[in-house]
Scaffold this active site. Structure first.
Site, PDB file in Angstrom:
ATOM      1  N   HIS A  67       3.060   6.650   9.076  1.00 19.17           N
ATOM      2  CA  HIS A  67       4.069   5.810   8.413  1.00 19.17           C
ATOM      3  C   HIS A  67       3.415   4.522   7.928  1.00 19.17           C
ATOM      4  CE1 HIS A  67       3.853   4.222  12.427  1.00 19.17           C
ATOM      5  NE2 HIS A  67       4.600   3.194  12.132  1.00 19.17           N
ATOM      6  N   ARG A  68       2.289   4.186   8.576  1.00 16.06           N
ATOM      7  CA  ARG A  68       1.464   3.090   8.079  1.00 16.06           C
ATOM      8  C   ARG A  68       0.034   3.617   8.013  1.00 16.06           C
ATOM      9  NH1 ARG A  68       4.436  -1.539   8.070  1.00 16.06           N
ATOM     10  NH2 ARG A  68       6.031  -1.755   9.657  1.00 16.06           N
ATOM     11  N   LYS A  72      -5.180   4.788  13.134  1.00 17.76           N
ATOM     12  CA  LYS A  72      -6.245   4.120  13.894  1.00 17.76           C
ATOM     13  C   LYS A  72      -6.277   4.673  15.306  1.00 17.76           C
ATOM     14  CE  LYS A  72      -9.119   0.573  13.969  1.00 17.76           C
ATOM     15  NZ  LYS A  72     -10.098   1.418  14.633  1.00 17.76           N
ATOM     16  N   LYS A  96       1.363   1.723  20.539  1.00 20.39           N
ATOM     17  CA  LYS A  96       0.604   0.495  20.821  1.00 20.39           C
ATOM     18  C   LYS A  96       0.531  -0.395  19.575  1.00 20.39           C
ATOM     19  CE  LYS A  96      -2.912   1.624  23.194  1.00 20.39           C
ATOM     20  NZ  LYS A  96      -4.227   2.112  23.614  1.00 20.39           N
ATOM     21  N   ASP A 101       2.281  -5.290  16.608  1.00 23.31           N
ATOM     22  CA  ASP A 101       2.393  -5.552  15.168  1.00 23.31           C
ATOM     23  C   ASP A 101       1.083  -5.376  14.419  1.00 23.31           C
ATOM     24  OD1 ASP A 101       5.043  -5.958  14.614  1.00 23.31           O
ATOM     25  OD2 ASP A 101       4.999  -8.025  15.332  1.00 23.31           O
ATOM     26  N   LYS A 108      -6.343   9.681  17.185  1.00 21.17           N
ATOM     27  CA  LYS A 108      -7.352   9.738  18.247  1.00 21.17           C
ATOM     28  C   LYS A 108      -8.266  10.913  17.975  1.00 21.17           C
ATOM     29  CE  LYS A 108      -8.329   7.520  22.094  1.00 21.17           C
ATOM     30  NZ  LYS A 108      -8.053   6.092  22.376  1.00 21.17           N
ATOM     31  N   SER A 364      -9.659  -4.826  16.542  1.00 24.96           N
ATOM     32  CA  SER A 364     -10.111  -3.852  15.531  1.00 24.96           C
ATOM     33  C   SER A 364      -9.435  -4.132  14.193  1.00 24.96           C
ATOM     34  CB  SER A 364      -9.747  -2.428  15.967  1.00 24.96           C
ATOM     35  OG  SER A 364     -10.740  -1.901  16.793  1.00 24.96           O
TER      36      SER A 364
END
Ligand code: NAD
Length: 470
Positions: A67-68, A72, A96, A101, A108, A364
Site C-alpha cells: 500500500h506504500r 521494506k 512496524k 510512521d 522480508k 533505514s
C-alpha cells in the site's frame, strides 16, 4: 480453533495477535482480510559453483503489503529459515512501519544457509547471486523493495547487494537506495548499525518518563535502577546493552547460543565488547558466572528481560517461570500469542516488538531518504546554524555584563551534524509512537501495549487502503 497441545507457527501467532486486535477495534472487514494476507512470495532455488562443486541454495522474499512503496524488510541468512517465518516477519514489518510512521510497505527475505560454513569469497558469490535473483524478478530496487540486515547478515552483505544491483542497473541514479544498513563509506548513514538497539533503549527511556506506567509495572522509578537480562548479543542485543549501559542500567545477564554469563552486580558492557572482539565469545568473561544452558537465564530474577535473538523463545513452556516484570521485545516475535496472554494475566508489562525494535527501520528510512536526495543530512544548514548561534551569543554579550559559561556558548554555537540529526529523529520517533500507544490504549479501553500498538498499525493501514482504493 487450535488444539491446546499443538504449537502454533510464528505466522499463526502473528495472525492470532491481529485477530485479537480486530476483536477490540472497528476495522472494515474487507481490510481485515487484506491485513492477514501476504501479497506475494518469491521462492528461488539457484545453483552456484563453489570450489568446483555445484550447490543449490533456497531463498525467499515475501512482500506482505505494498500500500506504500517501497516495501521494506530485512534479509535473514540462517539454517532454519522457511517461507512461513518469512511471511510472518514481512507482516510484522508492515505493522512496524505503520506504528512509527515510516511510509513503506512490509517485506522480508531469507536464505537457507549456515553462513559460518562458508569463507568470505563464497559468501560474496552466494549473496550476489541471491540478490540478482531478486533484482531480476522485481523484488529488489530502490522504488519497490529495499532489504536491510537481519539475523546472519550485516553491512558486509548489504555492500555486496548494492554492488550486484549497481552492475545490473547502472542507469538507476538512485542505486544507493536499493538497500539500507550499508557501511557509511558506501552510502550508509551514521547510526544505522546501532539504531535498533538504541531504539530499544529509547523505548525504555520513554516508558520510564511515565510514572503511572512505571508504577503499574511495579518496578523502581528510574531506568538506571533496573536489573536487566538480555538474550542474544548480536547486532540488536549488543547495541541495546551498550545504549542501556550508557544510560546507567545494570545488565546482569546475557544469554548467547553457546551459553550465558551472569553477575548480579552488573556486567561492564564496554569491557565485554573488547573481550568478545578478542575471544570471539562472551563466555568466561572475568567476574561473571557461566550459565551452561543459556535459556535458563530467561527465568532468572530481574526487572527487565530483553529477548533480542529469535522468535518464539517465550512460550507456554516457560512463561510461568519468567520473573521479569517488564519484557521488552527487541527480537521479532519472541513471545508466542498464548504466552503473551499468560504473561498479561500475571500482570507483566510487555513492550511489543513492532514498537520496541522499530528503531532499525526508522533509521533505514533516513538512510533511504539520504540516498535518494543525494546529500548528507545537515550539509546545507550546519554552518548556517552555527553562524546564527554565534550571532545570538554576541547579542547576549552586548546587552549583558555577565559572561556566559563556555559549555553554554559551545551549545549555542553548534550546528547539528548528520549523527545528531539521526539520533534526534530516532528519539522523536520512539517518543511520539509511545504517546500514540497510550492514547490508543485509552481510546479503545485496551489493557495492554500490544493490543494498542497493533490497533495503531491496523487503523493507519486501513485508512491508507480506504483512501487509495483496493
Ligand atoms: P544477529 O544475527 O546479529 O544476532 C542474533 C544473536 O542471537 C547472535 O549473536 C546469535 O548467536 C544469538 N542467538 C542465536 N540463537 C540463540 C539462542 N538460542 N539463545 C541466545 N542467543 C542466540 O541478529 P540481529 O540483527 O541482532 O537480530 C536479532 C533479532 O532482532 C531478530 O529477531 C531480528 O529479526 C530482530 N531485528 C533486527 C533488526 C536489525 O536491525 N538487525 C531490526 C529489527 C528487528
Amino acid at each position: 480453533m487450535l488444539k491446546q497441545d499443538k504449537k502454533p507457527s510464528f505466522l499463526e501467532n502473528v495472525n492470532m495477535m491481529v485477530n485479537d486486535t480486530l476483536n477490540h477495534i472497528d476495522i472494515d472487514p474487507n481490510i481485515a482480510k487484506i491485513l492477514k494476507t501476504c501479497r506475494s512470495v518469491l521462492q528461488v532455488k539457484f545453483p552456484i559453483k563453489l570450489k568446483g562443486e555445484i550447490k543449490i541454495f533456497h531463498g525467499w522474499r515475501a512482500v506482505h503489503s505494498n500500500h506504500r512503496l517501497p516495501a521494506k524488510g530485512g534479509l535473514r541468512f540462517a539454517t532454519n529459515v522457511n517461507q512461513e517465518e518469512i511471511e510472518a516477519l514481512a507482516s510484522l514489518m508492515t505493522f512496524k512501519c505503520a506504528v512509527v510512521d515510516v511510509p513503506f510497505g512490509g517485506a522480508k527475505g531469507g536464505l537457507l544457509i549456515d553462513p559460518q560454513k562458508y569463507d568470505e569469497e563464497s559468501m560474496e558469490k552466494i549473496t550476489k547471486k541471491f540478490a540478482r535473483e531478486l533484482i531480476r524478478r522485481g523484488y529488489l530496487s530502490p522504488a519497490r523493495d529495499v532489504p536491510a540486515p537481519d539475523v546472519g547478515t550485516s553491512q558486509r552483505e548489504m555492500g555486496w547487494i548494492l554492488d550486484a544491483y549497481k552492475s545490473l542497473r547502472p542507469d538507476d541514479i538512485n542505486h544507493m537506495a536499493c538497500v539500507t544498513g550499508k557501511s557509511v563509506d558506501h552510502g550508509g548513514i551514521k547510526g544505522r548499525l546501532e539504531a535498533t538497539g538504541r531504539g530499544v533503549c529509547e523505548a525504555l527511556k520513554e516508558f520510564f518518563r511515565h510514572p503511572e506506567e512505571v508504577q503499574r509495572a511495579g518496578v523502581n522509578k528510574e531506568l538506571s535502577d533496573q536489573n536487566i537480562i538480555i538474550q542474544g548479543f548480536g547486532n540488536v542485543g549488543f547495541n541495546s546493552a551498550k545504549a542501556l549501559f550508557q544510560n546507567g542500567a545494570k545488565i546482569i545477564g546475557i544469554a548467547e547460543k553457546d551459553g550465558g554469563i551472569f553477575n548480579d552486580k552488573g556486567i561492564d558492557i564496554k569491557e565485554l565488547e573488547k573481550y568478545q572482539l578478542e575471544n570471539n565469545t562472551i563466555l568466561n568473561f572475568p567476574t561473571t558466572k557461566t550459565i551452561k544452558n543459556s535459556a535458563d537465564l530467561l527465568s532468572y530474577d530481574c526487572d527487565i528481560l530483553i529477548p533480542a535473538a529469535l522468535e518464539n523463545v517465550v512460550s507456554l513452556d516457560n512463561a510461568d517461570s519468567i520473573k521479569a516484570k517488564i519484557i521488552c521485545e527487541a527480537a521479532n516475535g519472541p513471545i508466542t500469542y498464548r504466552a503473551d496472554q499468560r504473561l498479561r494475566e500475571k500482570g507483566k508489562v510487555i513492550i511489543p516488538d513492532i514498537y520496541a525494535n522499530a528503531g532499525g527501520v526508522t533509521v533505514s528510512y533516513f538512510e533511504w531518504i539520504r540516498n535518494i536526495s543525494h546529500i548528507r543530512m545537515g550539509r546545507l544548514n550546519k554552518r548556517y546554524e552555527e553562524h546564527r548561534g554565534e550571532a545570538i551569543f554576541k547579542a547576549i554579550e552586548q546587552i549583558s555584563p555577565n559572561k556566559l559559561p563556555k559549555d553554554m556558548i559551545n551549545q549555542l554555537v553548534y550546528g547539528a551534524n548528520e549523527e545528531d540529526i539521526i539520533s534526534s529523529g530516532l528519539e522523536d520517533t520512539m517518543r511520539v509512537a509511545f504517546q500514540e500507544i497510550l492514547e490508543m490504549r485509552e481510546k479503545y479501553n485496551l489493557n495492554n501495549y500490544r493490543l494498542a500498538t497493533y490497533a495503531i498499525a491496523l487503523k493507519k493501514i486501513e485508512k491508507s487502503y480506504l483512501e487509495l482504493g483496493i
